[in-house]
Enzyme design. Structure first.
Site, PDB file in Angstrom:
ATOM      1  N   HIS A   2       0.803  -1.229   0.000  1.00 46.69           N
ATOM      2  CA  HIS A   2       0.000   0.000   0.000  1.00 46.69           C
ATOM      3  C   HIS A   2       0.827   1.266   0.000  1.00 46.69           C
ATOM      4  O   HIS A   2       0.279   2.359   0.159  1.00 46.69           O
ATOM      5  CB  HIS A   2      -0.919   0.041   1.223  1.00 46.69           C
ATOM      6  CG  HIS A   2      -1.950  -1.020   1.238  1.00 46.69           C
ATOM      7  ND1 HIS A   2      -3.225  -0.845   0.763  1.00 46.69           N
ATOM      8  CD2 HIS A   2      -1.886  -2.307   1.654  1.00 46.69           C
ATOM      9  CE1 HIS A   2      -3.914  -1.969   0.900  1.00 46.69           C
ATOM     10  NE2 HIS A   2      -3.110  -2.874   1.435  1.00 46.69           N
ATOM     11  N   LYS A  51      -8.622  13.716   4.619  1.00 43.79           N
ATOM     12  CA  LYS A  51      -7.726  12.554   4.586  1.00 43.79           C
ATOM     13  C   LYS A  51      -6.730  12.753   5.706  1.00 43.79           C
ATOM     14  O   LYS A  51      -6.688  13.827   6.322  1.00 43.79           O
ATOM     15  CB  LYS A  51      -7.001  12.476   3.247  1.00 43.79           C
ATOM     16  CG  LYS A  51      -6.421  13.831   2.789  1.00 43.79           C
ATOM     17  CD  LYS A  51      -5.733  13.768   1.433  1.00 43.79           C
ATOM     18  CE  LYS A  51      -6.672  13.835   0.264  1.00 43.79           C
ATOM     19  NZ  LYS A  51      -6.748  12.609  -0.505  1.00 43.79           N
ATOM     20  N   ARG A  52      -5.918  11.737   5.986  1.00 47.39           N
ATOM     21  CA  ARG A  52      -4.904  11.937   7.004  1.00 47.39           C
ATOM     22  C   ARG A  52      -3.981  13.087   6.632  1.00 47.39           C
ATOM     23  O   ARG A  52      -3.775  13.371   5.448  1.00 47.39           O
ATOM     24  CB  ARG A  52      -4.093  10.640   7.188  1.00 47.39           C
ATOM     25  CG  ARG A  52      -4.840   9.581   7.948  1.00 47.39           C
ATOM     26  CD  ARG A  52      -5.194  10.052   9.346  1.00 47.39           C
ATOM     27  NE  ARG A  52      -3.991  10.135  10.153  1.00 47.39           N
ATOM     28  CZ  ARG A  52      -3.654   9.250  11.085  1.00 47.39           C
ATOM     29  NH1 ARG A  52      -4.443   8.244  11.383  1.00 47.39           N
ATOM     30  NH2 ARG A  52      -2.529   9.369  11.754  1.00 47.39           N
ATOM     31  N   LYS A  82       0.532  14.388   0.880  1.00 49.92           N
ATOM     32  CA  LYS A  82      -0.842  14.647   0.427  1.00 49.92           C
ATOM     33  C   LYS A  82      -1.067  16.132   0.134  1.00 49.92           C
ATOM     34  O   LYS A  82      -2.075  16.523  -0.446  1.00 49.92           O
ATOM     35  CB  LYS A  82      -1.850  14.141   1.474  1.00 49.92           C
ATOM     36  CG  LYS A  82      -1.818  12.617   1.649  1.00 49.92           C
ATOM     37  CD  LYS A  82      -2.771  12.179   2.747  1.00 49.92           C
ATOM     38  CE  LYS A  82      -2.655  10.694   3.088  1.00 49.92           C
ATOM     39  NZ  LYS A  82      -3.332   9.824   2.104  1.00 49.92           N
ATOM     40  N   THR A  85      -8.740   6.284  -1.801  1.00 47.05           N
ATOM     41  CA  THR A  85     -10.081   5.695  -1.900  1.00 47.05           C
ATOM     42  C   THR A  85     -11.129   6.762  -1.615  1.00 47.05           C
ATOM     43  O   THR A  85     -12.264   6.657  -2.085  1.00 47.05           O
ATOM     44  CB  THR A  85     -10.255   4.523  -0.910  1.00 47.05           C
ATOM     45  OG1 THR A  85      -9.672   4.888   0.343  1.00 47.05           O
ATOM     46  CG2 THR A  85      -9.596   3.272  -1.432  1.00 47.05           C
ATOM     47  N   LYS A  98     -14.964   7.898  -3.377  1.00 48.49           N
ATOM     48  CA  LYS A  98     -16.208   8.210  -2.653  1.00 48.49           C
ATOM     49  C   LYS A  98     -16.767   9.540  -3.119  1.00 48.49           C
ATOM     50  O   LYS A  98     -17.982   9.682  -3.315  1.00 48.49           O
ATOM     51  CB  LYS A  98     -15.947   8.219  -1.135  1.00 48.49           C
ATOM     52  CG  LYS A  98     -15.579   6.834  -0.604  1.00 48.49           C
ATOM     53  CD  LYS A  98     -14.962   6.855   0.799  1.00 48.49           C
ATOM     54  CE  LYS A  98     -14.280   5.506   1.043  1.00 48.49           C
ATOM     55  NZ  LYS A  98     -13.384   5.512   2.222  1.00 48.49           N
TER      56      LYS A  98
END
Ligand code: 26Q
Length: 807
Positions: free
Chosen positions: A354, A543-544, A549, A651, A655
């Site tokens: 991952h 998100k985290r 990110k 992911t 969504k």
């Protein structure tokens, strides 16, 4: 037995009497919630028994999905939905004097995970069950899940998440199926009747007690189980010490055992070599392998066909010790020789990767393993030795290759290499990510065994993430596609596309979104007292919190908008509501600083009158599964802006898309497949590609961009000097311009700043044309079917597990 409203009512009333000694009039919401959970649990337990009997009778191959995290979220509505009992339950609860919505709302999230990896496991469990695959999920029954986040004076404060208070109604403890785990001690070998016997002694014992959570599939009687292991000491107290008056010491060993399942490590995409974490991993692995092999022997009387009837999928390397542990049981307990045990193990284990971030790859100190797991350590050494010989042979003694592919090297045990050596398949989680694994991270192993390396692009449970959480959109889809077949055939969503020019349909889509925005605004008001501008574009990044990110890139762009507005206070603009939600790992200082910066910026913008009805920034406290369920249906813009090559899949991106948000994103992770489905015209792409980013990062000079772009300079200077709350962020400024350890900012924010701003501008201009926007939104929904977890699971079943599934 089929359940209707009356039967449910009766069962609930019965549960209240038996478990709480009260009537429905006396019960409070919490008792009512638990009674409902127990009623559904009973239904599932019964079907679970039947499922297992059928599976064993027909000697079907079983899937065992092992993950240190299962981020299940809430279960009451989900289980009722899957069992086809949502409406009867609503009515039954109503007639008993309660509101179903209130009960759903008070259920705590089972937060047994950090983020993507844990939620993926939960979505997959749903799909495996819905597709009638005999599957069991395994994890740890953490007493405390992912911490609750409070924001105090702009900073993250962590609070314990003690979810079991109300959440344990789903769990069924099975002490009679406990397993015993051995830590530490010494290993001796002796010869017994010509047999080489291994004796492990002086170890510390810990009991693993299964707490089972049943999982119902949609539109099937099939029920699978999530088995959560709880750690307990086998002896209540050391009586010898107790008698000597040493009371604290007397319960020391017990406390040592209990602590193993106490808490979920809150690091996401980051490895730390903590000995308690290694204890958790072995505890989890040993309990699971013992349980699987024991059950196999009960059915088949031997382990010789273990690999034919079982496949163990491991969610990242965290459960990698299954490989030596299964070897240990096959050799030491079942008396097999190395070759036979290795053949079985290699054919029974498959590994999903991952992450490609170096700091997330697990590398355990050899010393720690040796001391904690002496027998397993011996086996790892033997695996490592044989693997190294093979690599040397294949690469004709090329020591560079040997070093890169080694399992034990320089005093560390590299878990990814162990999984590659000991597994039947290795897969990435999006097309780009799997390519990077094959061509870069695991290149040499892939040359040796190319068939082993596969891709399975992630997917999400579209029943939960669309139908259940967005009833307005669900109704529209059912109406337009002539029924709810899309729930089991997600590709049916494609039929929506024939309405792309139907103005009435597009208008309805817009109205549904507006209602969802209002509903989310109510929720936000309730949760943290903030009043959201529902006329603004809901532009969301949840998100985290992680540097790769690039929440900080989003911040830079918002500051640029703010500066423009300050230059031209009367500027006409489309109102924008920027929403952030993110937990930072408690030890990740930079991530916490970024949270603080977002809150400083929010304070500045929301208190400057020129921003009124134009710009708003809100940091949503305690982002979690149940908040995502409210937020996804309300979102219009999905921020997926990671440095290309760093996000394995994502992911959340799926969504958002499924709920009709448009993506502003880089060509990273599953955004690549998303772009393929949508074409340039239905997504706002920007930035460097993975290849370009990799090339640039070898000689990246942020100053170049700083000097070239006047707005970027002003934005960075603003960060350095801070805002009206007086906090300054020179540390973050330095990081972007020079990096933590030169030459740096590995995440190339300044390089992508210009094209990001341009993409945001394109997005806002598109939004002005509401019909165009709605059309794009409809296409996003219509083409999101490939991101259903049912599709992912069908691929695992077909290409990796070799098990049949319901088509
Ligand atoms: C490892 C060792 C010690 C302590 C903690 C950890 C640890 C824990 C969690 C390491 C990594 C994680 C979580 C990783 C994760 O969530 N990865 C995400 O997985 C998603 C599902 O495949 C992807 O969509 C995301 O791209 C990926 O970041």
């Amino acid at each position: 037995m089929t359940y209707n409203k009356e039967a449910l009512k009766e069962a609930i009333v019965q549960k209240l009497r038996l478990n709480y000694g009260c009537t429905e009039q006396q019960a409070n919401d919490g008792e009512m919630l638990k009674a409902c959970a127990m009623v559904l649990r009973d239904i599932m337990a019964e079907r679970g028994v039947q499922t297992r009997l059928d599976t064993n009778r027909q000697e079907k191959r079983k899937v065992h999905y092992m993950s240190m995290e299962f981020l299940m979220g809430r279960s009451l509505m989900k289980n009722a939905y899957n069992l086809g009992l949502l409406e009867p339950l609503r009515e039954a609860v109503g007639e008993l004097g309660f509101k179903a919505a209130d009960l759903f709302d008070m259920e705590p999230d089972a937060g047994l995970g950090n983020g993507g990896l844990g939620r993926l496991a939960a979505c997959y469990l749903d799909s495996m069950t819905t597709l009638d695959i005999p599957a069991t999920g395994y994890s740890i029954c953490y007493e405390l899940g992912i911490f609750k986040q409070k924001i105090v004076e702009g900073q993250q404060v962590e609070l314990p998440d003690d979810w079991k208070n109300l959440g344990d109604a789903w769990l069924m403890p099975k002490p009679q199926e406990a397993e015993e785990i051995h830590f530490g001690g010494k290993v001796r070998t002796r010869w017994d009747n010509g047999h080489h016997m291994v004796v492990h002694e002086d170890y510390t014992r810990v009991l693993a007690i299964p707490c089972d959570m049943e999982v119902a599939g949609y539109g099937t009687e099939h029920v699978n189980t999530l088995r959560l292991w709880d750690a307990k000491s086998p002896k209540p107290i050391d009586m010898q010490l107790f008698r000597a008056g040493q009371y604290l010491q007397a319960s020391e060993e017990q406390a040592m055992a209990d602590v193993i399942s106490k808490i979920l490590y809150p690091e996401d995409n980051h490895y730390e070599g903590k000995s308690l974490r290694l204890k958790q991993q072995y505890f989890f692995v040993s309990a699971t392998v013992q349980s699987i092999t024991r059950q196999h022997i009960e059915v088949y009387g031997t382990l010789k066909n273990f690999h034919e009837k079982n496949v163990i999928q491991i969610n990242d390397t965290h459960p990698a010790l299954v490989i030596p542990e299964l070897m240990r049981i096959l050799i030491d307990d079942a008396g097999m020789n190395w070759e036979e045990a290795w053949h079985i193990t290699k054919n029974a284990v498959a590994y999903t990767n991952h992450t490609v971030l170096a700091e997330a790859l697990e590398c355990w100190p050899q010393k720690l393993m040796e001391e904690l797991l002496p027998r397993v350590w011996q086996i790892i050494q033997e695996i490592s030795k044989r693997w190294q010989e093979r690599v040397e042979g294949f690469y004709h003694g090329d020591m560079q290759k040997v070093e890169k592919m080694a399992i034990i090297w320089g005093g560390s045990v590299r878990m990814a290499n162990l999984c590659i050596a000991g597994g039947t398949a290795v897969n990435g989680v999006s097309a780009l990510h799997s390519d990077i694994l094959r061509n870069d991270v695991f290149r040499d192993a892939c040359v040796m065994e190319p068939e082993k390396f596969k891709n399975v692009t992630n997917g999400i449970d579209h029943r939960r993430w669309l139908a259940q959480i967005n009833p307005g959109l669900d109704s529209l889809i059912c109406e337009l596609t002539g029924g709810n077949d899309y729930l089991t055939v997600p590709q049916k969503l494609r039929e929506l596309e024939s309405y792309a020019d139907d103005a009435a349909v597009l208008k309805r889509l817009e109205e549904i979104k507006q209602q969802n925005k209002e509903a989310f605004a109510k929720f936000a008001k309730r949760q943290q007292g903030v009043v959201l501008n529902t006329n603004g574009i809901f532009d969301v990044q949840v998100k985290r919190l992680h540097e790769y990110k690039r929440q900080l890139l989003n911040v830079l762009h918002i500051i640029s908008l703010y500066l423009q507005l300050k230059d031209h206070p009367d500027m006409e603009m489309v109102p924008q509501t920027f929403l952030f939600g993110a937990k930072a790992a408690p030890g990740y200082a930079v991530a916490k600083r970024i949270i603080q910066l977002i809150n400083s910026l929010a304070d500045e913008i929301n208190n400057n009158p020129i921003c009124k009805d134009k710009l708003q920034v809100v940091f949503l406290e305690n982002y979690r599964v149940s908040m995502a369920e409210m937020l996804m249906p309300a979102s219009e813009v999905s921020q997926q802006i990671s440095t290309a090559g760093k996000e394995a899949s994502g992911t959340g991106n799926m969504k958002f898309m499924m709920n009709g948000a448009l993506t502003v994103g880089t060509l990273d992770g599953a955004n690549v497949e998303m772009h393929e489905m949508l074409g340039d015209e239905n997504i706002f792409l920007f930035g460097l590609t993975a290849d370009e980013a990799a090339r640039l990062s070898t000689n990246y000079d942020p100053m170049l961009f700083y000097n070239r772009d006047g707005m970027l300079r002003r934005v960075l200077d603003q960060i350095k000097h801070g805002f009206r709350d007086g906090k300054t962020y020179e540390d973050l400024y330095q990081r972007l311009l020079y990096g933590a350890n030169c030459p740096a900012d590995q995440y190339l924010l300044l390089a992508d700043f210009g094209s990001y701003c341009a993409a945001e501008q394109r997005m806002v201009n598109t939004y002005r044309n509401r019909e165009q926007w709605n059309k794009m939104s409809l296409r996003n929904i219509a083409r999101s079917g490939i991101f259903a977890a049912d599709r992912s699971i069908a691929e695992y079943a077909e290409n990796i597990w070799h098990v049949p599934y319901k088509k």
